[in-house]
Design a protein around this motif. Structure first.
Motif, mmCIF file in Angstrom:
data_model
loop_
_atom_site.group_PDB
_atom_site.id
_atom_site.type_symbol
_atom_site.label_atom_id
_atom_site.label_comp_id
_atom_site.label_asym_id
_atom_site.label_seq_id
_atom_site.Cartn_x
_atom_site.Cartn_y
_atom_site.Cartn_z
ATOM 1 N N LYS A 107 0.807 -1.232 0.000
ATOM 2 C CA LYS A 107 0.000 0.000 0.000
ATOM 3 C C LYS A 107 0.838 1.279 0.000
ATOM 4 O O LYS A 107 0.321 2.359 0.262
ATOM 5 C CB LYS A 107 -0.939 -0.009 1.210
ATOM 6 N N ILE A 108 2.117 1.178 -0.300
ATOM 7 C CA ILE A 108 2.979 2.359 -0.364
ATOM 8 C C ILE A 108 2.543 3.227 -1.547
ATOM 9 O O ILE A 108 2.262 2.720 -2.632
ATOM 10 C CB ILE A 108 4.454 1.957 -0.502
ATOM 11 N N ALA A 109 2.464 4.534 -1.324
ATOM 12 C CA ALA A 109 2.051 5.476 -2.370
ATOM 13 C C ALA A 109 3.033 6.638 -2.427
ATOM 14 O O ALA A 109 3.665 6.974 -1.421
ATOM 15 C CB ALA A 109 0.643 5.991 -2.080
ATOM 16 N N ALA A 110 3.168 7.253 -3.611
ATOM 17 C CA ALA A 110 4.076 8.395 -3.781
ATOM 18 C C ALA A 110 3.413 9.454 -4.647
ATOM 19 O O ALA A 110 2.602 9.141 -5.527
ATOM 20 C CB ALA A 110 5.379 7.931 -4.409
ATOM 21 N N ARG A 111 3.782 10.722 -4.397
ATOM 22 C CA ARG A 111 3.285 11.828 -5.213
ATOM 23 C C ARG A 111 4.310 12.964 -5.178
ATOM 24 O O ARG A 111 5.114 13.056 -4.250
ATOM 25 C CB ARG A 111 1.926 12.308 -4.728
ATOM 26 N N VAL A 112 4.265 13.809 -6.199
ATOM 27 C CA VAL A 112 5.126 14.987 -6.269
ATOM 28 C C VAL A 112 4.225 16.206 -6.297
ATOM 29 O O VAL A 112 3.299 16.294 -7.104
ATOM 30 C CB VAL A 112 6.026 14.969 -7.525
ATOM 31 N N GLU A 113 4.503 17.142 -5.388
ATOM 32 C CA GLU A 113 3.695 18.356 -5.312
ATOM 33 C C GLU A 113 4.541 19.489 -4.742
ATOM 34 O O GLU A 113 5.199 19.316 -3.725
ATOM 35 C CB GLU A 113 2.479 18.090 -4.412
ATOM 36 N N HIS A 114 4.529 20.625 -5.425
ATOM 37 C CA HIS A 114 5.240 21.838 -4.979
ATOM 38 C C HIS A 114 6.720 21.567 -4.697
ATOM 39 O O HIS A 114 7.268 22.047 -3.710
ATOM 40 C CB HIS A 114 4.578 22.441 -3.751
ATOM 41 N N GLY A 115 7.364 20.777 -5.551
ATOM 42 C CA GLY A 115 8.798 20.528 -5.411
ATOM 43 C C GLY A 115 9.170 19.558 -4.311
ATOM 44 O O GLY A 115 10.319 19.519 -3.896
ATOM 45 N N VAL A 116 8.215 18.761 -3.845
ATOM 46 C CA VAL A 116 8.492 17.775 -2.794
ATOM 47 C C VAL A 116 7.921 16.430 -3.215
ATOM 48 O O VAL A 116 6.748 16.326 -3.559
ATOM 49 C CB VAL A 116 7.868 18.204 -1.437
ATOM 50 N N LEU A 117 8.788 15.394 -3.199
ATOM 51 C CA LEU A 117 8.326 14.028 -3.397
ATOM 52 C C LEU A 117 7.909 13.506 -2.039
ATOM 53 O O LEU A 117 8.689 13.544 -1.088
ATOM 54 C CB LEU A 117 9.442 13.142 -3.968
ATOM 55 N N THR A 118 6.658 13.030 -1.932
ATOM 56 C CA THR A 118 6.144 12.497 -0.674
ATOM 57 C C THR A 118 5.809 11.029 -0.879
ATOM 58 O O THR A 118 5.033 10.689 -1.771
ATOM 59 C CB THR A 118 4.885 13.266 -0.228
ATOM 60 N N VAL A 119 6.413 10.171 -0.067
ATOM 61 C CA VAL A 119 6.148 8.731 -0.110
ATOM 62 C C VAL A 119 5.485 8.363 1.206
ATOM 63 O O VAL A 119 6.040 8.601 2.286
ATOM 64 C CB VAL A 119 7.447 7.915 -0.303
ATOM 65 N N THR A 120 4.273 7.800 1.113
ATOM 66 C CA THR A 120 3.522 7.399 2.305
ATOM 67 C C THR A 120 3.678 5.899 2.503
ATOM 68 O O THR A 120 3.419 5.116 1.587
ATOM 69 C CB THR A 120 2.039 7.760 2.158
ATOM 70 N N LEU A 121 4.113 5.514 3.696
ATOM 71 C CA LEU A 121 4.353 4.118 4.053
ATOM 72 C C LEU A 121 3.372 3.722 5.147
ATOM 73 O O LEU A 121 3.639 3.927 6.330
ATOM 74 C CB LEU A 121 5.789 3.946 4.553
ATOM 75 N N PRO A 122 2.216 3.160 4.779
ATOM 76 C CA PRO A 122 1.224 2.808 5.798
ATOM 77 C C PRO A 122 1.724 1.681 6.695
ATOM 78 O O PRO A 122 2.422 0.771 6.245
ATOM 79 C CB PRO A 122 0.015 2.333 4.991
ATOM 80 N N LYS A 123 1.355 1.756 7.959
ATOM 81 C CA LYS A 123 1.710 0.702 8.906
ATOM 82 C C LYS A 123 0.707 -0.439 8.787
ATOM 83 O O LYS A 123 -0.444 -0.228 8.401
ATOM 84 C CB LYS A 123 1.710 1.241 10.335
ATOM 85 N N THR A 124 1.150 -1.634 9.120
ATOM 86 C CA THR A 124 0.245 -2.781 9.104
ATOM 87 C C THR A 124 -0.800 -2.614 10.195
ATOM 88 O O THR A 124 -0.605 -1.871 11.164
ATOM 89 C CB THR A 124 1.013 -4.091 9.336
ATOM 90 N N GLU A 125 -1.911 -3.294 10.027
ATOM 91 C CA GLU A 125 -3.001 -3.211 11.015
ATOM 92 C C GLU A 125 -2.519 -3.635 12.390
ATOM 93 O O GLU A 125 -2.877 -3.049 13.403
ATOM 94 C CB GLU A 125 -4.179 -4.073 10.557
ATOM 95 N N GLN A 126 -1.683 -4.661 12.439
ATOM 96 C CA GLN A 126 -1.161 -5.151 13.716
ATOM 97 C C GLN A 126 -0.322 -4.076 14.411
ATOM 98 O O GLN A 126 -0.380 -3.920 15.616
ATOM 99 C CB GLN A 126 -0.319 -6.400 13.488
#
Length: 138
Positions: A107-126
């Motif tokens: 479920k890792i997601a990435a986006r680029v906005e306003h000169g910043v690459l943001t990568v979101t690393l969701p934690k597992t439910e546990q």
């Protein structure tokens, strides 16, 4: 103050500026890592870059690899002087980040906005539901 002579051959630069002895003034993008109860967020400063300039993946060891590469060529042609001037700008960066065990890699997601690459690393439910209890000593 160290004084460098312009006549010294570039062979000295090639000797000192390699993988074993990187340049002291080499710059890399700034990276922020933020942790919340639900996820980790990695922010990488990348002014002027677009999403096409990035490659974000998980390698065979399960680590997050962020690569950026930007080639830019500016050409200026002056018909009166009969010359052609080119300026090349090339930026390349690669960073490997070891992921914590509690990251849900699918479920890792990435986006680029306003000169910043943001990568979101969701934690597992546990990892989100912390088990807290008193353990009786026997």
């Amino acid at each position: 103050m160290i004084r460098r002579n312009a006549w010294l051959p570039t062979v000295f630069n090639d000797f000192f500026d390699n993988d074993f002895m990187p340049r002291a003034n080499a710059t890399a993008p700034a990276i922020n890592v933020i942790e919340t109860a639900d996820d980790y967020t990695v922010e990488l400063a990348a002014p002027g870059l677009k999403k096409e300039d990035f490659n974000v993946n998980i390698n065979e060891d399960g680590n997050l690899v962020v690569k950026m590469e930007k080639k830019q060529e500016q050409t200026q042609d002056d018909k009166r002087a009969h010359y052609l001037r080119r300026e090349f700008n090339y930026t390349k960066f690669e960073q490997t980040l070891l992921l914590p065990d509690d990251v849900e890699k699918a479920k890792i997601a990435a986006r680029v906005e306003h000169g910043v690459l943001t990568v979101t690393l969701p934690k597992t439910e546990q990892a989100r539901t912390k088990v807290e209890r008193q353990i009786e000593i026997g």
